[in-house]
Scaffold this motif. Structure first.
Motif, PDB file in Angstrom:
ATOM      1  N   ARG A  80       0.850  -1.187   0.000  1.00 10.08           N
ATOM      2  CA  ARG A  80       0.000   0.000   0.000  1.00 10.08           C
ATOM      3  C   ARG A  80       0.889   1.241   0.000  1.00 10.08           C
ATOM      4  O   ARG A  80       1.617   1.514   0.945  1.00 10.08           O
ATOM      5  CB  ARG A  80      -0.885   0.015   1.244  1.00 10.08           C
ATOM      6  CG  ARG A  80      -1.845   1.203   1.315  1.00 10.08           C
ATOM      7  CD  ARG A  80      -2.579   1.236   2.641  1.00 10.08           C
ATOM      8  NE  ARG A  80      -3.353   0.017   2.849  1.00 10.08           N
ATOM      9  CZ  ARG A  80      -4.531  -0.213   2.280  1.00 10.08           C
ATOM     10  NH1 ARG A  80      -5.065   0.687   1.475  1.00 10.08           N
ATOM     11  NH2 ARG A  80      -5.171  -1.339   2.502  1.00 10.08           N
ATOM     12  N   SER A  82       0.092   4.345   0.274  1.00  9.23           N
ATOM     13  CA  SER A  82      -0.282   5.341   1.281  1.00  9.23           C
ATOM     14  C   SER A  82       0.200   4.973   2.678  1.00  9.23           C
ATOM     15  O   SER A  82       0.074   5.772   3.615  1.00  9.23           O
ATOM     16  CB  SER A  82      -1.800   5.543   1.287  1.00  9.23           C
ATOM     17  OG  SER A  82      -2.469   4.347   1.638  1.00  9.23           O
ATOM     18  N   LEU A 137      -5.357  -6.749   3.926  1.00  8.64           N
ATOM     19  CA  LEU A 137      -4.758  -5.574   3.282  1.00  8.64           C
ATOM     20  C   LEU A 137      -5.825  -4.509   3.055  1.00  8.64           C
ATOM     21  O   LEU A 137      -5.604  -3.317   3.313  1.00  8.64           O
ATOM     22  CB  LEU A 137      -4.126  -5.995   1.955  1.00  8.64           C
ATOM     23  CG  LEU A 137      -3.275  -4.947   1.240  1.00  8.64           C
ATOM     24  CD1 LEU A 137      -2.082  -4.514   2.084  1.00  8.64           C
ATOM     25  CD2 LEU A 137      -2.802  -5.495  -0.116  1.00  8.64           C
ATOM     26  N   GLU A 138      -6.993  -4.929   2.610  1.00  6.94           N
ATOM     27  CA  GLU A 138      -8.091  -3.986   2.373  1.00  6.94           C
ATOM     28  C   GLU A 138      -8.518  -3.307   3.671  1.00  6.94           C
ATOM     29  O   GLU A 138      -8.836  -2.107   3.678  1.00  6.94           O
ATOM     30  CB  GLU A 138      -9.271  -4.721   1.752  1.00  6.94           C
ATOM     31  CG  GLU A 138     -10.427  -3.820   1.352  1.00  6.94           C
ATOM     32  CD  GLU A 138     -11.510  -4.576   0.627  1.00  6.94           C
ATOM     33  OE1 GLU A 138     -12.215  -3.950  -0.191  1.00  6.94           O
ATOM     34  OE2 GLU A 138     -11.670  -5.798   0.861  1.00  6.94           O
ATOM     35  N   ARG A 140      -6.628  -2.654   6.174  1.00  4.34           N
ATOM     36  CA  ARG A 140      -5.455  -1.992   6.757  1.00  4.34           C
ATOM     37  C   ARG A 140      -4.924  -2.707   8.000  1.00  4.34           C
ATOM     38  O   ARG A 140      -4.296  -2.104   8.858  1.00  4.34           O
ATOM     39  CB  ARG A 140      -5.775  -0.523   7.066  1.00  4.34           C
ATOM     40  CG  ARG A 140      -6.156   0.294   5.835  1.00  4.34           C
ATOM     41  CD  ARG A 140      -6.424   1.745   6.138  1.00  4.34           C
ATOM     42  NE  ARG A 140      -6.769   2.468   4.922  1.00  4.34           N
ATOM     43  CZ  ARG A 140      -5.881   3.075   4.135  1.00  4.34           C
ATOM     44  NH1 ARG A 140      -4.603   3.052   4.459  1.00  4.34           N
ATOM     45  NH2 ARG A 140      -6.286   3.713   3.044  1.00  4.34           N
ATOM     46  N   ASP A 143       0.205  -4.012   5.775  1.00  6.75           N
ATOM     47  CA  ASP A 143       0.625  -2.983   4.822  1.00  6.75           C
ATOM     48  C   ASP A 143       1.059  -3.564   3.483  1.00  6.75           C
ATOM     49  O   ASP A 143       1.181  -2.827   2.495  1.00  6.75           O
ATOM     50  CB  ASP A 143       1.789  -2.180   5.410  1.00  6.75           C
ATOM     51  CG  ASP A 143       1.448  -1.601   6.769  1.00  6.75           C
ATOM     52  OD1 ASP A 143       0.468  -0.838   6.857  1.00  6.75           O
ATOM     53  OD2 ASP A 143       2.156  -1.926   7.756  1.00  6.75           O
ATOM     54  N   LEU A 159      -6.239  -2.903  -3.649  1.00  5.83           N
ATOM     55  CA  LEU A 159      -5.515  -1.640  -3.471  1.00  5.83           C
ATOM     56  C   LEU A 159      -5.839  -0.630  -4.559  1.00  5.83           C
ATOM     57  O   LEU A 159      -5.753   0.581  -4.338  1.00  5.83           O
ATOM     58  CB  LEU A 159      -4.008  -1.894  -3.431  1.00  5.83           C
ATOM     59  CG  LEU A 159      -3.482  -2.563  -2.161  1.00  5.83           C
ATOM     60  CD1 LEU A 159      -1.974  -2.760  -2.267  1.00  5.83           C
ATOM     61  CD2 LEU A 159      -3.823  -1.752  -0.914  1.00  5.83           C
ATOM     62  N   ASP A 162      -3.832   2.683  -5.188  1.00  6.47           N
ATOM     63  CA  ASP A 162      -2.942   2.863  -4.031  1.00  6.47           C
ATOM     64  C   ASP A 162      -1.855   1.795  -3.990  1.00  6.47           C
ATOM     65  O   ASP A 162      -1.154   1.649  -3.001  1.00  6.47           O
ATOM     66  CB  ASP A 162      -3.764   2.809  -2.735  1.00  6.47           C
ATOM     67  CG  ASP A 162      -3.037   3.405  -1.543  1.00  6.47           C
ATOM     68  OD1 ASP A 162      -2.034   4.133  -1.757  1.00  6.47           O
ATOM     69  OD2 ASP A 162      -3.445   3.131  -0.399  1.00  6.47           O
ATOM     70  N   ILE A 163      -1.682   1.068  -5.074  1.00  8.98           N
ATOM     71  CA  ILE A 163      -0.749  -0.048  -5.097  1.00  8.98           C
ATOM     72  C   ILE A 163       0.666   0.394  -5.466  1.00  8.98           C
ATOM     73  O   ILE A 163       0.862   1.320  -6.257  1.00  8.98           O
ATOM     74  CB  ILE A 163      -1.219  -1.136  -6.092  1.00  8.98           C
ATOM     75  CG1 ILE A 163      -0.379  -2.409  -5.952  1.00  8.98           C
ATOM     76  CG2 ILE A 163      -1.192  -0.618  -7.525  1.00  8.98           C
ATOM     77  CD1 ILE A 163      -0.885  -3.560  -6.796  1.00  8.98           C
TER      78      ILE A 163
END
Length: 289
Positions: A80, A82, A137-138, A140, A143, A159, A162-163
């Motif tokens: 991610r 971000s 991962l979705e 959060r 990471d 992601l 945001d990948i």
């Protein structure tokens, strides 16, 4: 039977091998009966698995033999952006979903090592079933994700924009091998069947490289993966059905990591060299297609 790497074997059984084949879920441990303690052979004559599991089981069963590399898994780190990740070095302090004892765990080790990092610098999160990784991962909870396909592809999808991805070109790729035992190779009738299957996989892999549609359909039927998953993640594999020039180099390097994990002395290059039997592949190449 759920790995993409098995595709040439499925096609070999369907189109190229002239006799009956029983296909079961499993890997190199199924070459041995480890539950009874009897030392008797297991319920498989040959088995597929990554080189990581070849190394692991060979400490208990040194007569295991790799015959050739069927496929290569071209792993990637899916992260991610971000989360402050712009490079592999930025994984320091991050939570990463992976399975440390597998080829994907070794891939992550090698990628971290390139940046002077180790597993001590991250938090490895082993999630099962593997479908949980994309979900984590979705949400959060992690990471990044480091695992084989199609679970990496699932992680990439959640992601979106945001990948950020890091591939292992020149660092490591999984060697997914065709394996048996020395006892099987010493049996003339069994050896002949294994040589013939090796040739069938070579021929099937050639078709897969040029025209993968039939193998992809067999993979969909056998693995349960969707056509979309197979189409999207297919590029992260190669199907050489050969013996890579650096096969032993990969084993030697990985053995250092494995020995540290298992708190033992690493085996020498000479010790590891006996795990690869080149003769079966050479005999298979000499057969008529």
């Amino acid at each position: 039977m759920t790995t993409f790497e098995i595709a040439p074997v499925l096609l070999a059984i369907e189109e190229y091998y002239p006799g009956p084949v029983t296909l079961k879920m499993g890997g190199v441990p199924n070459l041995y009966d480890e539950t009874s303690g009897s030392g008797e052979p297991g319920h498989a004559d040959a088995a597929t698995n990554a080189e990581t599991q070849l190394l692991r089981i060979s400490t208990r069963h040194p007569d295991v033999r790799a015959i050739m590399t069927i496929s290569e898994g071209l792993y990637r780190i899916v992260a991610r952006r971000s989360a402050g990740i712009e490079s592999v070095a930025d994984l320091r302090g991050k939570r990463i979903a992976t399975i440390a004892q597998t080829s994907s765990g070794y891939f992550l080790h090698r990628m971290l090592e390139e940046e002077g990092l180790s597993f001590d610098d991250i938090t490895a999160v082993p999630l099962v079933p593997l479908s949980r990784m994309a979900e984590a991962l979705e949400n959060r909870e992690v990471d990044a994700v480091v695992i084989w396909e199609p679970h990496s592809e699932h992680a990439a999808r959640v992601l979106g924009d945001d990948i950020i991805e890091f591939e292992g070109t020149g660092v490591y790729r999984e060697l997914f091998n065709f394996n048996t035992t020395q006892a099987n190779l010493d049996d003339p009738a069994m050896r002949a069947r294994i040589v013939r299957m090796t040739r069938a996989i070579i021929d099937a892999a050639r078709e897969v490289r040029g025209n993968p549609e039939r193998a992809q359909e067999l993979l969909r039927q056998t693995s349960g993966h969707s056509s979309t998953d197979i189409d999207d993640a297919w590029e992260h594999h190669a199907f050489p059905a050969s013996i890579p020039d650096d096969f032993l180099d990969v084993l030697v390097a990985e053995e250092q990591w494995l020995a540290q994990q298992e708190d033992r002395e690493p085996r020498s290059r000479q010790d590891l060299s006996v795990l690869l039997d080149r003769s079966v592949y050479e005999e298979a190449l000499a057969l008529e297609p």
